[in-house]
Design a protein around this motif. Structure first.
Motif, PDB file in Angstrom:
ATOM      1  N   SER A 275      -0.619   8.482  -5.236  1.00 35.36           N
ATOM      2  CA  SER A 275      -1.165   9.538  -4.350  1.00 35.36           C
ATOM      3  C   SER A 275      -2.667   9.363  -4.143  1.00 35.36           C
ATOM      4  N   LEU A 276      -3.076   8.136  -3.853  1.00 35.26           N
ATOM      5  CA  LEU A 276      -4.496   7.855  -3.678  1.00 35.26           C
ATOM      6  C   LEU A 276      -5.078   8.609  -2.489  1.00 35.26           C
ATOM      7  N   ARG A 277      -4.278   8.803  -1.460  1.00 39.73           N
ATOM      8  CA  ARG A 277      -4.785   9.481  -0.274  1.00 39.73           C
ATOM      9  C   ARG A 277      -5.179  10.927  -0.587  1.00 39.73           C
TER      10      ARG A 277
ATOM     11  N   LEU B  87       0.827  -1.206   0.000  1.00 44.89           N
ATOM     12  CA  LEU B  87       0.000   0.000   0.000  1.00 44.89           C
ATOM     13  C   LEU B  87       0.863   1.258   0.000  1.00 44.89           C
ATOM     14  N   ALA B  88       1.960   1.216   0.750  1.00 47.41           N
ATOM     15  CA  ALA B  88       2.858   2.373   0.761  1.00 47.41           C
ATOM     16  C   ALA B  88       3.502   2.581  -0.602  1.00 47.41           C
ATOM     17  N   TRP B  89       3.845   1.480  -1.256  1.00 45.26           N
ATOM     18  CA  TRP B  89       4.425   1.562  -2.607  1.00 45.26           C
ATOM     19  C   TRP B  89       3.436   2.201  -3.583  1.00 45.26           C
ATOM     20  N   LEU B  90       2.178   1.755  -3.523  1.00 47.89           N
ATOM     21  CA  LEU B  90       1.142   2.318  -4.404  1.00 47.89           C
ATOM     22  C   LEU B  90       0.876   3.781  -4.073  1.00 47.89           C
ATOM     23  N   GLU B  91       0.826   4.099  -2.782  1.00 48.22           N
ATOM     24  CA  GLU B  91       0.551   5.477  -2.374  1.00 48.22           C
ATOM     25  C   GLU B  91       1.644   6.425  -2.865  1.00 48.22           C
ATOM     26  N   ALA B  92       2.883   5.987  -2.832  1.00 47.62           N
ATOM     27  CA  ALA B  92       3.984   6.838  -3.269  1.00 47.62           C
ATOM     28  C   ALA B  92       3.913   7.135  -4.758  1.00 47.62           C
ATOM     29  N   ARG B  93       3.268   6.274  -5.515  1.00 49.27           N
ATOM     30  CA  ARG B  93       3.218   6.452  -6.957  1.00 49.27           C
ATOM     31  C   ARG B  93       1.880   6.974  -7.464  1.00 49.27           C
TER      32      ARG B  93
ATOM     33  N   VAL C   7      -8.441  10.128  -3.881  1.00 51.41           N
ATOM     34  CA  VAL C   7      -9.659   9.398  -3.496  1.00 51.41           C
ATOM     35  C   VAL C   7     -10.095   9.779  -2.089  1.00 51.41           C
ATOM     36  N   GLY C   8      -9.139  10.048  -1.222  1.00 52.60           N
ATOM     37  CA  GLY C   8      -9.468  10.362   0.167  1.00 52.60           C
ATOM     38  C   GLY C   8     -10.458  11.507   0.316  1.00 52.60           C
ATOM     39  N   PRO C   9     -10.215  12.670  -0.308  1.00 53.16           N
ATOM     40  CA  PRO C   9     -11.176  13.780  -0.172  1.00 53.16           C
ATOM     41  C   PRO C   9     -12.564  13.443  -0.704  1.00 53.16           C
ATOM     42  N   MET C  10     -12.643  12.582  -1.718  1.00 53.49           N
ATOM     43  CA  MET C  10     -13.958  12.198  -2.240  1.00 53.49           C
ATOM     44  C   MET C  10     -14.739  11.378  -1.208  1.00 53.49           C
TER      45      MET C  10
END
Length: 485
Positions: free
Chosen positions: A13-15, A5-11, A18-21
């Motif tokens: 930026s889902l947080r 998940l950290a690897w995906l987040e670094a590339r 998608v996070g604000p939505m």
């Protein structure tokens, strides 16, 4: 899992995307009991997802050519493993999507969620409704059976009435002067590429507007919408009492959408796929084309209207309906939102729903069409011939063998194009019956003339049988008394 998940987040930026939505604030009332009114949109999107996934599976087998389309559907129904279920799932999810979108728009209208500042939400919703109906119509054509073939012909005939542009629209629709492979290829492109592309594009715009303008709060009597102050009051309410969408609201959406999927899967497994029906044979004289259920109301309206009104219904009525829907947020974009304070809106929904329901029932039953198997599938009720004379029994055979049951019922069993003849003996005299059978309805009406198709002996027995159709002890009809000068 955390490292992935950290690897995906670094590339990705889902947080930050998608996070604000998921965490965007919504009125607290949407998360409460009233929140069940807000689950229809999510269920519609879930059904659209089923449509897309099942459609991809069907496209791997379906052959969009006039000489192979029908056979490919038969192959899916009977040879391809679970092909029948995939077709059934596609049909029933599409039907449910039409219902869900209509109910969703009705709820939005009753709650006046189209008012300021959500006018564009309503306009994109109207377009999504028509794209959904377009998917339903083009999907029926891809079945390429008799209903599809003649349905395209009826559609082309309707398009041909457009002044000036009629011939060009027909050529654009059919791909040439005849209904064939070019026609099917164009409808395949519409159903698989063009309409879904438009639908997904405007769905994205619709969701973006929902995020930007916010979800409308449940209507409260006495609380009005004033464009000068509404946005400030709405944002103040969100800051004071708003809750994240990722919570009770999302849980309600997930539960209702899951229940919808379960119902569709069960229905698809039990009811099976739709068609294909009879072969698309142009020379098939017994063809009785009929659209799919979302268009039964229009089918009935055109069938029951006088010929002089057809052009208005085909050309003017759609413009009036579409224009009325598009004007809704501009005619009333302020004021009360609660249905209890908007009796005209509630009454209009009741009237429109009643009219469409009645016309849909008429379209489903087709009282104007003969029941082609009634004469052979439904015997003359025994109670009507128990005390019959030999001549009356002969007349009952004529009534059956001449296929009168296709249009006329006996004790409610048979066709409904003409009147039920169970008590015709007390309504019409012998001479009136002979005239009716021989000459038909005056002016070329519903009943044709059968004088040349029935021999004198057959006419005598048939009329004697019809005269006997009356309650026990009831005298036959008598001629009206001639007034004395």
């Amino acid at each position: 899992m955390k490292r992935i998940l950290a690897w995906l987040e670094a590339r990705l930026s889902l947080r930050d995307t998608v996070g604000p939505m998921l965490m965007h604030p919504i009125p607290r009332g949407v998360a409460g009991p009233m929140g069940w009114w807000y689950v229809l949109g999510s269920a519609s999107m879930t059904l659209l997802l089923i449509q897309v996934l099942s459609g991809i599976g069907l496209a791997l087998v379906y052959v969009p050519t006039a000489d192979h389309a029908y056979e490919s559907l038969v192959f899916l129904n009977y040879q391809q493993p679970l092909g029948w279920f995939l077709r059934s799932l596609h049909y029933w999810s599409g039907s449910a999507m039409v219902c869900m979108v209509v109910v969703h728009m009705t709820q939005v209208f009753l709650h006046a969620a189209f008012k300021y500042p959500r006018e564009l939400n309503w306009l994109t919703g109207v377009l999504l409704l028509f794209f959904t109906l377009g998917m339903a119509f083009t999907g029926q054509v891809l079945r390429w059976d008799a209903d599809a073939y003649w349905g395209v012909g009826v559609g082309a005939s309707m398009a041909g009435r457009v002044p000036g542009l009629g011939p060009y629209l027909v050529d654009l629709l059919l791909g040439g002067p005849l209904i064939g492979s070019d026609t099917l290829s164009r409808f395949f492109a519409l159903h698989v590429f063009i309409i879904p592309g438009l639908l997904l594009t405007f769905l994205a715009a619709h969701l973006w507007l929902v995020l930007k303008r916010g979800i409308s709060e449940p209507p409260v009597p006495g609380k009005i919408v004033d464009p000068r102050t509404y946005q400030e009051e709405y944002e103040k309410e969100l800051k004071k009492d708003g809750v994240p969408f990722f919570g009770e609201a999302l849980l309600k959406d997930a539960l209702f959408s899951s229940l919808t999927v379960v119902v569709i899967v069960v229905l698809a497994a039990i009811a099976g796929p739709k068609g294909p029906g009879a072969l698309p044979e142009p020379a098939l004289l017994g063809a009785n084309p009929k659209p799919d259920w979302p268009f039964w109301w229009l089918f009935a309206l055109l069938s029951l209207s006088p010929p002089g009104a057809e052009t208005f219904i085909i050309l003017a009525l759609p413009v009036v309906l579409i224009g009325a829907l598009l004007l809704v947020p501009f005619v009333s974009n302020r004021g009360e939102r609660a249905p209890s304070r908007r009796p005209a809106a509630v009454l209009s929904v009741i009237v429109i729903a009643t009219v469409i329901a009645v016309l849909t029932y008429q379209g489903a039953t087709e009282p104007w069409s003969p029941v082609m198997g009634a004469w052979s599938g439904d015997a003359v009720p025994e109670s009507l011939i128990q005390a019959s004379t030999p001549l009356q029994l002969q007349g009952a055979l004529v009534f059956q063998n001449k296929q009168c049951r296709n249009c006329h019922a006996l004790q409610g069993i048979g066709g409904r194009r003409g009147p039920d003849l169970t008590r015709v003996g007390i309504r019409l005299t012998r001479d009136q019956l002979i005239d009716q059978v021989s000459n038909g309805t005056p002016g070329g009406g519903n009943m044709p003339a059968y004088g040349k198709q029935i021999k004198p002996a057959e006419m005598s027995g048939l009329v004697d049988f019809l005269v006997s159709l009356r309650p026990p002890g009831q005298k036959p009809a008598r001629p009206a008394a001639i007034a004395q000068p």
